[in-house]
Motif scaffolding. Structure first.
Motif, PDB file in Angstrom:
ATOM      1  N   MET A 112      -8.794   3.932 -12.218  1.00  0.00           N
ATOM      2  CA  MET A 112      -7.835   3.436 -12.316  1.00  0.00           C
ATOM      3  C   MET A 112      -6.543   4.363 -12.389  1.00  0.00           C
ATOM      4  N   ALA A 113      -6.940   5.665 -13.120  1.00  0.00           N
ATOM      5  CA  ALA A 113      -6.020   6.799 -13.051  1.00  0.00           C
ATOM      6  C   ALA A 113      -5.846   7.376 -11.828  1.00  0.00           C
ATOM      7  N   LEU A 114      -6.909   7.301 -10.853  1.00  0.00           N
ATOM      8  CA  LEU A 114      -6.776   7.754  -9.500  1.00  0.00           C
ATOM      9  C   LEU A 114      -5.714   6.834  -8.701  1.00  0.00           C
ATOM     10  N   ALA A 115      -5.998   5.553  -8.675  1.00  0.00           N
ATOM     11  CA  ALA A 115      -5.281   4.679  -8.112  1.00  0.00           C
ATOM     12  C   ALA A 115      -3.628   4.877  -8.474  1.00  0.00           C
ATOM     13  N   ALA A 116      -3.415   4.671  -9.908  1.00  0.00           N
ATOM     14  CA  ALA A 116      -2.090   5.157 -10.310  1.00  0.00           C
ATOM     15  C   ALA A 116      -1.549   6.446  -9.675  1.00  0.00           C
ATOM     16  N   ALA A 117      -2.222   7.560  -9.850  1.00  0.00           N
ATOM     17  CA  ALA A 117      -1.570   8.848  -9.588  1.00  0.00           C
ATOM     18  C   ALA A 117      -1.506   8.785  -7.940  1.00  0.00           C
ATOM     19  N   THR A 118      -2.301   8.233  -7.139  1.00  0.00           N
ATOM     20  CA  THR A 118      -1.984   8.192  -5.810  1.00  0.00           C
ATOM     21  C   THR A 118      -0.750   7.418  -5.432  1.00  0.00           C
ATOM     22  N   ALA A 119      -0.725   6.043  -5.885  1.00  0.00           N
ATOM     23  CA  ALA A 119       0.560   5.481  -5.843  1.00  0.00           C
ATOM     24  C   ALA A 119       1.944   6.110  -6.407  1.00  0.00           C
ATOM     25  N   LEU A 120       1.847   6.838  -7.279  1.00  0.00           N
ATOM     26  CA  LEU A 120       3.198   7.537  -8.161  1.00  0.00           C
ATOM     27  C   LEU A 120       3.591   8.848  -7.262  1.00  0.00           C
ATOM     28  N   ASP A 125       1.802   3.096   0.930  1.00  0.00           N
ATOM     29  CA  ASP A 125       1.817   3.041   2.615  1.00  0.00           C
ATOM     30  C   ASP A 125       0.625   2.783   3.092  1.00  0.00           C
ATOM     31  N   PRO A 126       0.543   2.450   4.228  1.00  0.00           N
ATOM     32  CA  PRO A 126      -0.931   2.280   5.089  1.00  0.00           C
ATOM     33  C   PRO A 126      -1.691   3.426   4.706  1.00  0.00           C
ATOM     34  N   LYS A 127      -1.162   4.506   4.849  1.00  0.00           N
ATOM     35  CA  LYS A 127      -2.295   5.856   4.603  1.00  0.00           C
ATOM     36  C   LYS A 127      -2.769   5.978   3.083  1.00  0.00           C
ATOM     37  N   THR A 128      -2.242   5.694   2.105  1.00  0.00           N
ATOM     38  CA  THR A 128      -2.625   5.738   0.740  1.00  0.00           C
ATOM     39  C   THR A 128      -3.099   4.423   0.280  1.00  0.00           C
ATOM     40  N   SER A 129      -2.743   3.268   0.883  1.00  0.00           N
ATOM     41  CA  SER A 129      -3.140   1.862   0.346  1.00  0.00           C
ATOM     42  C   SER A 129      -4.767   1.797   0.233  1.00  0.00           C
ATOM     43  N   PHE A 130      -5.609   2.502   1.215  1.00  0.00           N
ATOM     44  CA  PHE A 130      -6.803   2.383   1.324  1.00  0.00           C
ATOM     45  C   PHE A 130      -7.697   3.304  -0.027  1.00  0.00           C
ATOM     46  N   LEU A 131      -7.058   4.439  -0.276  1.00  0.00           N
ATOM     47  CA  LEU A 131      -7.151   5.193  -1.454  1.00  0.00           C
ATOM     48  C   LEU A 131      -7.263   4.464  -2.787  1.00  0.00           C
ATOM     49  N   ILE A 132      -6.014   3.666  -2.771  1.00  0.00           N
ATOM     50  CA  ILE A 132      -5.479   3.166  -3.976  1.00  0.00           C
ATOM     51  C   ILE A 132      -6.642   1.948  -4.087  1.00  0.00           C
ATOM     52  N   CYS A 133      -6.878   1.212  -3.190  1.00  0.00           N
ATOM     53  CA  CYS A 133      -8.036   0.215  -3.387  1.00  0.00           C
ATOM     54  C   CYS A 133      -9.118   0.636  -3.434  1.00  0.00           C
TER      55      CYS A 133
END
Length: 234
Positions: A112-120, A125-133
């Protein structure tokens, strides 16, 4: 020894070397005998047959949404579930709570911290949405598998049935509520075990004799001996 009896011992000579070096105490190790292994109930200790499967039909002492019954565990499970999960593991399996807390934090809170840090820092965007998911999916998957196995062991120990559904699915959908429910369940069972009535037997008091009593006893015995004396003429 009679000549007809054959000795069962072997006489060793000085020149005969030992077959192998034996460490002291090596031959005194316990041996596991499968025929002597007795399956016992974890609750009452009664011997059970090998094919026995305990029925999982016991009700939970509290419901899945009964978090308000224990406010302390409710707040801990809401804001710091890894700590409450570590305490549950320690109460059930006697493992240090820090080990389970760190594993829970790395697997669940880490994703969850990885997804939150990536979005922050990089936005959505389409490039980071895969990493967040991917981070959220990893946290959700580990939450269901890792903590669901603990819930299964808890149900097996106390013969609890699936409530409201499969243990892994409960943690996937209601993770904080499930941890709080497990903490209350362990707390109730531990309090029941500690409330067993015990019979205390006090030893008899130590009997001692004072010096005054010893003198009186000696005097009375002396008087008794003197009273038994008779004077006979010569």
């Amino acid at each position: 020894m009679a000549d007809g009896n054959v000795s069962r011992y072997v006489k060793l000579s000085k020149d005969q070397a030992p077959v192998e070096d034996i460490t002291p105490g090596e031959l005194n190790q316990p041996i596991q005998v499968p025929q002597l292994a007795v399956h016992r109930c974890m609750e009452c200790g009664q011997p059970l047959p090998e094919s026995y499967q305990p029925p999982s039909d016991e009700e939970w002492t509290t419901g899945i949404f009964g978090c308000a019954e224990d406010p302390e565990s409710c707040w801990t499970g809401l804001f710091c579930p890894c700590v409450l999960f570590g305490r549950n593991i320690e109460n059930l399996q006697e493992i240090p709570w820090t080990n389970a807390c760190v594993c829970h934090g790395m697997c669940v809170e880490g994703g969850m911290a990885l997804a939150a840090a990536t979005a922050l820092f990089h936005g959505i965007d389409p490039k980071t949405s895969f990493l967040i998911c991917e981070g959220l999916l990893f946290a959700w998957w580990m939450c269901g598998i890792y903590t669901g196995l603990f819930r299964q062991s808890l149900q097996k120990k106390y013969h609890l049935k699936n409530s409201p559904c499969d243990p892994c699915l409960v943690h996937c959908c209601m993770h904080s509520c499930a941890i709080c429910q497990e903490h209350r369940e362990l707390k109730n069972h531990l309090s029941d075990n500690s409330a067993v009535a015990m019979t205390v037997i006090n030893p008899p008091p130590v009997q001692e004799m004072n010096s005054g009593e010893n003198k009186e006893t000696a005097t009375s015995s002396g008087n008794g001996e003197q009273s038994n004396l008779e004077i006979q003429p010569l």
